[in-house]
Design a protein around this motif. Sequence first.
Motif, PDB file in Angstrom:
ATOM      1  N   ALA A  29      57.067   1.503  82.632  1.00  0.00           N
ATOM      2  CA  ALA A  29      58.305   1.422  81.847  1.00  0.00           C
ATOM      3  C   ALA A  29      59.411   0.732  82.644  1.00  0.00           C
ATOM      4  CB  ALA A  29      58.749   2.821  81.419  1.00  0.00           C
ATOM      5  N   GLN A  30      59.558   1.081  83.907  1.00  0.00           N
ATOM      6  CA  GLN A  30      60.589   0.456  84.732  1.00  0.00           C
ATOM      7  C   GLN A  30      60.307  -1.025  84.964  1.00  0.00           C
ATOM      8  OE1 GLN A  30      60.695   2.928  88.206  1.00  0.00           O
ATOM      9  NE2 GLN A  30      62.080   4.415  87.270  1.00  0.00           N
ATOM     10  N   SER A  31      59.058  -1.376  85.167  1.00  0.00           N
ATOM     11  CA  SER A  31      58.691  -2.780  85.375  1.00  0.00           C
ATOM     12  C   SER A  31      58.984  -3.611  84.140  1.00  0.00           C
ATOM     13  CB  SER A  31      57.214  -2.896  85.731  1.00  0.00           C
ATOM     14  OG  SER A  31      56.940  -2.211  86.919  1.00  0.00           O
ATOM     15  N   LEU A  32      58.606  -3.102  82.984  1.00  0.00           N
ATOM     16  CA  LEU A  32      58.862  -3.837  81.743  1.00  0.00           C
ATOM     17  C   LEU A  32      60.352  -3.926  81.437  1.00  0.00           C
ATOM     18  CD1 LEU A  32      55.925  -2.582  79.503  1.00  0.00           C
ATOM     19  CD2 LEU A  32      56.161  -4.790  80.650  1.00  0.00           C
ATOM     20  N   LYS A  78      54.333   4.433  93.346  1.00  0.00           N
ATOM     21  CA  LYS A  78      55.414   5.302  93.811  1.00  0.00           C
ATOM     22  C   LYS A  78      55.822   6.356  92.788  1.00  0.00           C
ATOM     23  CE  LYS A  78      56.158   3.287  97.752  1.00  0.00           C
ATOM     24  NZ  LYS A  78      55.816   3.910  98.994  1.00  0.00           N
ATOM     25  N   GLN A  79      55.774   6.014  91.480  1.00  0.00           N
ATOM     26  CA  GLN A  79      56.344   6.900  90.470  1.00  0.00           C
ATOM     27  C   GLN A  79      55.388   7.281  89.342  1.00  0.00           C
ATOM     28  OE1 GLN A  79      60.240   5.859  89.188  1.00  0.00           O
ATOM     29  NE2 GLN A  79      60.733   4.839  91.083  1.00  0.00           N
ATOM     30  N   GLY A  80      54.141   6.914  89.448  1.00  0.00           N
ATOM     31  CA  GLY A  80      53.192   7.196  88.375  1.00  0.00           C
ATOM     32  C   GLY A  80      53.148   6.035  87.385  1.00  0.00           C
ATOM     33  N   TRP A  81      52.047   5.967  86.654  1.00  0.00           N
ATOM     34  CA  TRP A  81      51.841   4.777  85.830  1.00  0.00           C
ATOM     35  C   TRP A  81      52.798   4.676  84.651  1.00  0.00           C
ATOM     36  CZ3 TRP A  81      50.400   4.388  80.734  1.00  0.00           C
ATOM     37  CH2 TRP A  81      49.919   5.543  80.119  1.00  0.00           C
ATOM     38  N   LYS A  82      53.150   5.796  84.020  1.00  0.00           N
ATOM     39  CA  LYS A  82      54.040   5.728  82.858  1.00  0.00           C
ATOM     40  C   LYS A  82      55.439   5.271  83.242  1.00  0.00           C
ATOM     41  CE  LYS A  82      51.686   9.262  80.158  1.00  0.00           C
ATOM     42  NZ  LYS A  82      51.799  10.602  79.566  1.00  0.00           N
ATOM     43  N   ARG A  83      55.998   5.934  84.209  1.00  0.00           N
ATOM     44  CA  ARG A  83      57.360   5.598  84.637  1.00  0.00           C
ATOM     45  C   ARG A  83      57.394   4.219  85.308  1.00  0.00           C
ATOM     46  NH1 ARG A  83      60.941   9.872  87.721  1.00  0.00           N
ATOM     47  NH2 ARG A  83      62.235   9.905  85.876  1.00  0.00           N
ATOM     48  N   ALA A 137      54.097  -8.165  87.647  1.00  0.00           N
ATOM     49  CA  ALA A 137      52.848  -7.563  88.118  1.00  0.00           C
ATOM     50  C   ALA A 137      53.036  -6.904  89.480  1.00  0.00           C
ATOM     51  CB  ALA A 137      51.744  -8.619  88.183  1.00  0.00           C
ATOM     52  N   ILE A 138      53.782  -7.557  90.353  1.00  0.00           N
ATOM     53  CA  ILE A 138      54.066  -6.967  91.669  1.00  0.00           C
ATOM     54  C   ILE A 138      54.874  -5.681  91.502  1.00  0.00           C
ATOM     55  CG2 ILE A 138      55.367  -7.313  93.813  1.00  0.00           C
ATOM     56  CD1 ILE A 138      54.511 -10.309  93.617  1.00  0.00           C
ATOM     57  N   ALA A 139      55.858  -5.719  90.606  1.00  0.00           N
ATOM     58  CA  ALA A 139      56.677  -4.522  90.357  1.00  0.00           C
ATOM     59  C   ALA A 139      55.831  -3.391  89.780  1.00  0.00           C
ATOM     60  CB  ALA A 139      57.829  -4.861  89.411  1.00  0.00           C
ATOM     61  N   VAL A 140      54.907  -3.719  88.899  1.00  0.00           N
ATOM     62  CA  VAL A 140      54.035  -2.690  88.313  1.00  0.00           C
ATOM     63  C   VAL A 140      53.207  -2.019  89.398  1.00  0.00           C
ATOM     64  CG1 VAL A 140      52.009  -2.320  86.837  1.00  0.00           C
ATOM     65  CG2 VAL A 140      53.925  -3.662  85.980  1.00  0.00           C
ATOM     66  N   VAL A 141      52.604  -2.806  90.257  1.00  0.00           N
ATOM     67  CA  VAL A 141      51.781  -2.233  91.324  1.00  0.00           C
ATOM     68  C   VAL A 141      52.626  -1.333  92.215  1.00  0.00           C
ATOM     69  CG1 VAL A 141      50.465  -2.784  93.409  1.00  0.00           C
ATOM     70  CG2 VAL A 141      50.083  -4.091  91.316  1.00  0.00           C
TER      71      VAL A 141
END
Length: 115
Positions: A95-98, A87-92, A78-82
């Motif tokens: 995807a990177q967080s998951l 920083k990179q937009g919600w899609k990217r 969750a911290i990584a998603v926020v």
Amino acid sequence: MSGIVIRFLLGGGAVVASTIISRKLGSKVGGIFAAFPAVFFTPLLTLRLDVKGGELVEKSIVLSQGAVVGMFMNIMCAIAVVYLCTKQGWKRGLAQSLAGWFLVSIAYAFISRYF
């Protein structure tokens, strides 16, 4: 089979409840309820249907240890998603967080099994 049905109903019920709470009280409050560990409590409650005695205690401890690790991983994700979404937009960012969650989970599973 009854354990699976109970897990399905309780897990689904937690999702429905958090959605209703989110719509009534706002997304921040709903997010707190969405983090309710239904995935942990449901198997813990239904474990009794599958095992008894000392084995029940042993499996409950193993399940609880796994839940602690899983909840920690969810917080980190969750911290990584926020961070990444801002920083990179919600899609990217999502995807990177998951992907990060998946890689760390696989590494942890490997390490905990073989070491």
